[in-house]
Design a protein around this motif. Structure first.
Motif, PDB file in Angstrom:
ATOM      1  N   UNK A   6       0.795  -1.225   0.000  1.00 38.23           N
ATOM      2  CA  UNK A   6       0.000   0.000   0.000  1.00 38.23           C
ATOM      3  C   UNK A   6       0.825   1.273   0.000  1.00 38.23           C
ATOM      4  N   UNK A   7       0.283   2.305   0.634  1.00 42.64           N
ATOM      5  CA  UNK A   7       0.797   3.667   0.545  1.00 42.64           C
ATOM      6  C   UNK A   7       1.564   4.083   1.805  1.00 42.64           C
ATOM      7  N   UNK A   8       2.524   4.984   1.602  1.00 45.81           N
ATOM      8  CA  UNK A   8       3.108   5.770   2.690  1.00 45.81           C
ATOM      9  C   UNK A   8       2.696   7.218   2.457  1.00 45.81           C
TER      10      UNK A   8
ATOM     11  N   UNK B 109      10.515  12.578   7.360  1.00 42.76           N
ATOM     12  CA  UNK B 109      10.361  13.290   6.088  1.00 42.76           C
ATOM     13  C   UNK B 109       8.964  12.973   5.570  1.00 42.76           C
ATOM     14  N   UNK B 110       8.359  13.899   4.857  1.00 40.64           N
ATOM     15  CA  UNK B 110       7.042  13.647   4.281  1.00 40.64           C
ATOM     16  C   UNK B 110       7.138  12.677   3.105  1.00 40.64           C
ATOM     17  N   UNK B 111       6.221  11.725   3.087  1.00 43.03           N
ATOM     18  CA  UNK B 111       6.159  10.734   2.004  1.00 43.03           C
ATOM     19  C   UNK B 111       4.826  10.847   1.280  1.00 43.03           C
TER      20      UNK B 111
ATOM     21  N   UNK C  77      -9.180   6.213   2.994  1.00 44.52           N
ATOM     22  CA  UNK C  77      -9.488   7.339   3.887  1.00 44.52           C
ATOM     23  C   UNK C  77      -8.791   7.267   5.237  1.00 44.52           C
ATOM     24  N   UNK C  78      -8.621   6.076   5.784  1.00 46.33           N
ATOM     25  CA  UNK C  78      -7.982   5.953   7.096  1.00 46.33           C
ATOM     26  C   UNK C  78      -6.533   6.429   7.055  1.00 46.33           C
ATOM     27  N   UNK C  79      -5.832   6.156   5.940  1.00 48.47           N
ATOM     28  CA  UNK C  79      -4.456   6.625   5.803  1.00 48.47           C
ATOM     29  C   UNK C  79      -4.409   8.144   5.686  1.00 48.47           C
TER      30      UNK C  79
END
Length: 225
Positions: A113-115, A130-132, A193-195
């Motif tokens: 999935x996503x970071x 750091x922003x991902x 949405x939770x991420x």
């Protein structure tokens, strides 16, 4: 020192008031004595030669390195030409991935999935935030690369290729305001949405983005044979 910025994508239309992606890196690296010129390679506009700048930086993108776009094969050729010419090159997010792919690694849409948003990494032995913003990852690094940044989610989050190329998966050029903008625009159609909600809860937490910027500047400026 002139840094050529190869733009492999553009911000969402609603966030264009802050400039194109080259502007984000100019702000990030401000104060280090660099000059800059940008080329929107995603629009088919490339430098004439790798000698057009003293060093190169490849930006992030909404595109995948493995996708079938006319500009990706010439970008890979440019990466290999810059490497052969010993022109230092930095890649960020998509830039990190396309350099790995051009040099023999493999990039995939990560099954895990996503970071999204503020993310902690072990970077050169230090815990740094750091922003991902990614789902794609380098799942197999090139033989010529060594890992300098990672976490449990992203094994190959930072790669260095001797003194020629330095690449990182997260986005030091993104402040919390831009991550907030992505959450409100692109994120709603792509990310669970939770991420997104979890990332929103971390927007006001500090990051080490400027420390990473110093690492990038030091790589460009380091003495080379």
């Amino acid at each position: 020192m002139k840094i050529g910025i190869l733009m492999t994508g553009h911000p969402p239309d609603t966030l264009l008031e802050d400039g194109l992606y080259d502007t984000y890196f100019e702000r990030l690296l401000d104060g280090h004595g660099f000059g800059f010129e940008g080329w929107p390679v995603c629009d088919g506009i490339f430098p004439d030669t790798v000698e057009a700048a003293d060093g190169w930086l490849i930006t992030g993108s909404k595109h995948g390195a493995y996708e079938d776009h006319d500009w990706i094969p010439p970008l890979e050729d440019f990466i290999r030409a810059a490497h052969a010419a010993r022109r230092p090159m930095i890649g960020v997010c998509f830039g990190h991935q396309i350099i790995a792919q051009a040099m023999g690694g493999r990039v995939e849409k990560f099954a895990g999935g996503w970071a999204i948003g503020r993310t902690e990494y072990n970077i050169a032995g230090q815990t740094m935030a750091v922003n991902a913003w990614h789902q794609d990852q380098v799942v197999m690094k090139p033989d010529s690369a060594e890992v300098f940044a990672s976490n449990a989610f992203c094994e190959n989050a930072g790669l260095v290729y001797g003194d020629r190329m330095w690449t990182i998966q997260p986005h030091p050029e993104y402040g919390s305001d831009f991550i907030d903008g992505l959450i409100r625009t692109r994120g709603k159609a792509l990310v669970p949405p939770a991420l997104l909600e979890d990332a929103c809860q971390r927007l006001d937490q500090p990051t080490d983005r400027m420390a990473v910027a110093d690492m990038m500047a030091a790589f460009f400026k380091k003495e080379r044979a």
